[in-house]
Design an enzyme around this catalytic site. Structure first.
Site, PDB file in Angstrom:
ATOM      1  N   ARG A  12       0.823  -1.214   0.000  1.00 51.62           N
ATOM      2  CA  ARG A  12       0.000   0.000   0.000  1.00 51.62           C
ATOM      3  C   ARG A  12       0.855   1.262   0.000  1.00 51.62           C
ATOM      4  O   ARG A  12       0.583   2.202  -0.749  1.00 51.62           O
ATOM      5  CB  ARG A  12      -0.959  -0.004   1.180  1.00 51.62           C
ATOM      6  CG  ARG A  12      -2.025  -1.094   1.078  1.00 51.62           C
ATOM      7  CD  ARG A  12      -2.889  -1.162   2.313  1.00 51.62           C
ATOM      8  NE  ARG A  12      -2.063  -1.431   3.491  1.00 51.62           N
ATOM      9  CZ  ARG A  12      -2.357  -1.061   4.733  1.00 51.62           C
ATOM     10  NH1 ARG A  12      -3.478  -0.416   4.987  1.00 51.62           N
ATOM     11  NH2 ARG A  12      -1.556  -1.351   5.728  1.00 51.62           N
ATOM     12  N   ASN A  16      -6.101  -2.980   2.644  1.00 51.50           N
ATOM     13  CA  ASN A  16      -6.057  -4.427   2.815  1.00 51.50           C
ATOM     14  C   ASN A  16      -7.487  -4.924   2.968  1.00 51.50           C
ATOM     15  O   ASN A  16      -8.344  -4.216   3.493  1.00 51.50           O
ATOM     16  CB  ASN A  16      -5.269  -4.803   4.073  1.00 51.50           C
ATOM     17  CG  ASN A  16      -3.774  -4.616   3.899  1.00 51.50           C
ATOM     18  OD1 ASN A  16      -3.258  -4.588   2.789  1.00 51.50           O
ATOM     19  ND2 ASN A  16      -3.067  -4.486   5.006  1.00 51.50           N
TER      20      ASN A  16
END
Length: 109
Positions: free
Chosen positions: A38, A56
């Site tokens: 990320r 996530n």
């Protein structure tokens, strides 16, 4: 100092005019959590002037919604197919979405 900023904004508008905007949802499968996916994706998104978000999921995937001009979205997708160094990407599912406008690219928790 202002001239480069003005040129940069002008170029951004030229790019937006020449290339239509596009929004896609990405579902990224593999070893993609706990490998800075990320954070790395945020850096890449900012480099390509892409907005949206990434997070996530509870099933160990990473999901993102990204908006940008078509060539930059395609470059971002290509990066996602490899991800950062420690990631092992098995699949990137790409789903076209209606155009969505975001102010920036965020990591959702």
């Amino acid at each position: 100092m202002e001239a480069p900023i003005i040129r940069r904004k002008f170029l951004k508008y030229v790019i937006l005019y020449l290339y239509p905007m596009k929004t896609v949802r990405l579902k990224i499968t593999g070893k993609v959590q706990g490998v800075f996916f990320r954070a790395s994706a945020k850096d890449i998104a900012e480099r390509y002037m892409i907005s949206g978000w990434i997070r996530n999921t509870t099933d160990d995937k990473v999901e993102a919604i990204v908006t940008g001009n078509e060539p930059d979205v395609e470059r971002f997708i290509e990066w996602c197919k490899d991800g950062p160094e420690k990631a092992v990407v098995m699949q990137v599912e790409i789903i076209d979405e209606p155009l969505q406008v975001f102010e920036r690219f965020n990591i959702l928790r």
